[in-house]
Each structure stands twice: as C-alpha cells, then as structure tokens.
Write a protein that holds these residues in place. Structure first.
Motif, PDB file in Angstrom:
ATOM      1  N   ILE A  28     -16.789   6.755  13.867  1.00  0.00           N
ATOM      2  CA  ILE A  28     -16.770   7.973  13.048  1.00  0.00           C
ATOM      3  C   ILE A  28     -16.054   7.721  11.723  1.00  0.00           C
ATOM      4  O   ILE A  28     -16.553   8.044  10.637  1.00  0.00           O
ATOM      5  CB  ILE A  28     -16.089   9.121  13.816  1.00  0.00           C
ATOM      6  N   VAL A  71     -17.866  18.722  13.164  1.00  0.00           N
ATOM      7  CA  VAL A  71     -18.843  17.635  13.095  1.00  0.00           C
ATOM      8  C   VAL A  71     -19.130  17.070  14.477  1.00  0.00           C
ATOM      9  O   VAL A  71     -20.284  16.849  14.849  1.00  0.00           O
ATOM     10  CB  VAL A  71     -18.339  16.519  12.155  1.00  0.00           C
ATOM     11  N   LYS A  72     -18.068  16.842  15.245  1.00  0.00           N
ATOM     12  CA  LYS A  72     -18.232  16.260  16.577  1.00  0.00           C
ATOM     13  C   LYS A  72     -16.995  16.573  17.400  1.00  0.00           C
ATOM     14  O   LYS A  72     -15.892  16.734  16.849  1.00  0.00           O
ATOM     15  CB  LYS A  72     -18.445  14.738  16.495  1.00  0.00           C
ATOM     16  N   GLU A  84     -16.695  22.839   9.147  1.00  0.00           N
ATOM     17  CA  GLU A  84     -17.803  22.387   9.993  1.00  0.00           C
ATOM     18  C   GLU A  84     -17.249  21.507  11.108  1.00  0.00           C
ATOM     19  O   GLU A  84     -16.551  20.523  10.832  1.00  0.00           O
ATOM     20  CB  GLU A  84     -18.809  21.587   9.168  1.00  0.00           C
ATOM     21  N   ILE A 131     -16.901   7.695   7.104  1.00  0.00           N
ATOM     22  CA  ILE A 131     -16.327   8.736   6.246  1.00  0.00           C
ATOM     23  C   ILE A 131     -15.857   8.107   4.938  1.00  0.00           C
ATOM     24  O   ILE A 131     -15.060   7.167   4.934  1.00  0.00           O
ATOM     25  CB  ILE A 131     -15.157   9.441   6.955  1.00  0.00           C
ATOM     26  N   HIS A 169     -13.430  16.717  15.515  1.00  0.00           N
ATOM     27  CA  HIS A 169     -13.581  16.257  14.128  1.00  0.00           C
ATOM     28  C   HIS A 169     -14.124  17.409  13.298  1.00  0.00           C
ATOM     29  O   HIS A 169     -15.216  17.911  13.546  1.00  0.00           O
ATOM     30  CB  HIS A 169     -14.542  15.056  14.090  1.00  0.00           C
ATOM     31  N   ARG A 188     -14.833  18.945   9.288  1.00  0.00           N
ATOM     32  CA  ARG A 188     -14.992  18.683   7.843  1.00  0.00           C
ATOM     33  C   ARG A 188     -14.702  19.989   7.113  1.00  0.00           C
ATOM     34  O   ARG A 188     -15.368  20.992   7.339  1.00  0.00           O
ATOM     35  CB  ARG A 188     -16.403  18.191   7.538  1.00  0.00           C
ATOM     36  N   HIS A 239     -11.567  15.486   5.774  1.00  0.00           N
ATOM     37  CA  HIS A 239     -11.907  15.414   7.193  1.00  0.00           C
ATOM     38  C   HIS A 239     -10.613  15.429   7.994  1.00  0.00           C
ATOM     39  O   HIS A 239      -9.664  14.708   7.677  1.00  0.00           O
ATOM     40  CB  HIS A 239     -12.678  14.129   7.498  1.00  0.00           C
TER      41      HIS A 239
END
Length: 206
Positions: free
Chosen positions: A124, A82-83, A80, A128, A90, A92, A101
């Motif tokens: 961020i 994330v950003k 995924e 986490i 970033h 995941r 991550h």
C-alpha cells in the motif's frame, strides 16, 4: 488537523466512557482512532454515535478480540476509506487541494497473526506518492530501550519491523510524556511520518 490514536482495551467498560470524555474535553481532536474496542454491531454503533463525531468507520471486533474504530469531524474535508482489515484502516483525507494519507494500525499481539501485515502495508505505502502518516499500536519494538525486562536482544520480529521502517523511508515522530504506556509487556505505541508538509499536525494521547 489533530489526530488522537488510543488503544482503549475495551469500549464497553465504564472506565472507557469516563476516560474518553476527559480526553476529548481536554484535547481537541479532528480524527479519532480507537483500537481493541472489543465491541461490534449495534452496541458499537451506539457508542460511536455518542462520541461527538459526525462520521465513523469500523472494523468490528471478533468477540472480545480486536476492533478498530475510525471517527472524524466533517470539517477535516473529504475522507475516503481506501482499504481496511482487522489490523488497519487506510484513509485518504482531502481538504481543498491538500491530500494526506492516514493509516491507523493495530497489529495483532501474536507474531503468527501479524506476520503478513507488514508486507500488505508495504504494498500500500509503496503506491502512495502523497504525504503519509502511519500510526497506532504495532505490538513490537525497534530498540531495546523501548521495554524493560525480557531478553537482552531484539527478536526476529522486531528486526523485521525495523527493516520495514527503513525500507519505506519512514521517520519516527518522537513523543512526549511517559516512555512506557503498557505495564504488562511495556511496549510503546509509535507513529511514523513520511513526506509530511504544510501545517498538518498530529498528536498522540494514550
């Protein structure tokens, strides 16, 4: 899972195609991150498609500046994004019940352009709780012995970067091979690790 992070300084060049073929042939890579690709749009899509990875995500270059590509093989699990921004991606990664991550970073070469990235990444990372790896080209140093020449002390930017690492409890993973990987300013790309467990292995080739 093996990760390869490389500041290729231009994916349009014939030397890039020769180098990346050699690297991927000799070093098994499940995840590939490329920095300073200097390519975008259809051309970037075409080059990515020829690298042998089933999946990819790109932060496009702005003209002949920047660009981050993140590629991965399907067998690494569910990925995924994330950003992302012009200076980092970033991801995941989930495989079975294990999560890690991965934040790949290409910090802008000028202090003024990268000054906000550390605060953004701090926000961020503080959120986490799972294992985390941060790697890439940070365009700064934390110790004098990471460069040759220049002034005898660390710049305020380098000191801030060191504080950022300590504040977030990041650990230098070390490296093998040549200490210096860039001849002009002689800055070594670093990778930092926090809370990494199990059989996860990260390798850098530059």
């Amino acid at each position: 899972m093996n990760c390869l992070l490389w500041n290729c300084r231009g994916a349009n060049k014939p030397t890039f195609r020769r180098s990346i073929r050699y690297i991927l042939k000799n070093f098994k890579s499940d995840v590939l991150a490329l920095f300073e690709t200097h390519a975008s749009g259809d051309r970037a899509k075409r080059i990515c498609g020829g690298l042998g990875f089933e999946n990819s995500f790109r932060e496009e270059a702005s003209g002949q500046s920047g660009g981050i590509w993140f590629l991965w093989r399907t067998e690494v699990g569910d990925v995924e994004i994330v950003k992302s921004s012009s200076q980092f991606i970033h991801a995941r990664i989930t495989q079975d019940s294990e999560v890690v991550h991965l934040i790949v970073v290409y910090a802008a070469p000028s202090v003024s352009r990268r000054c906000g990235i550390w605060d953004e990444l701090r926000n961020i990372i503080q959120g986490i709780t799972e294992p985390l790896v941060v790697g890439g080209d940070f365009n700064t140093i934390v110790r004098i012995d990471e460069r040759t020449g220049g002034s005898g002390g660390l710049s305020p930017d380098s000191l801030s970067f060191g504080e950022w690492i300590n504040d977030l409890s990041l650990i230098d993973m070390g490296f093998k091979g040549n200490k210096f990987t860039w001849r002009k300013d002689v800055v070594r790309a670093l990778m930092w690790l926090r809370g990494l467990i199990g059989s996860f292995v990260v390798r850098i080739r530059g």
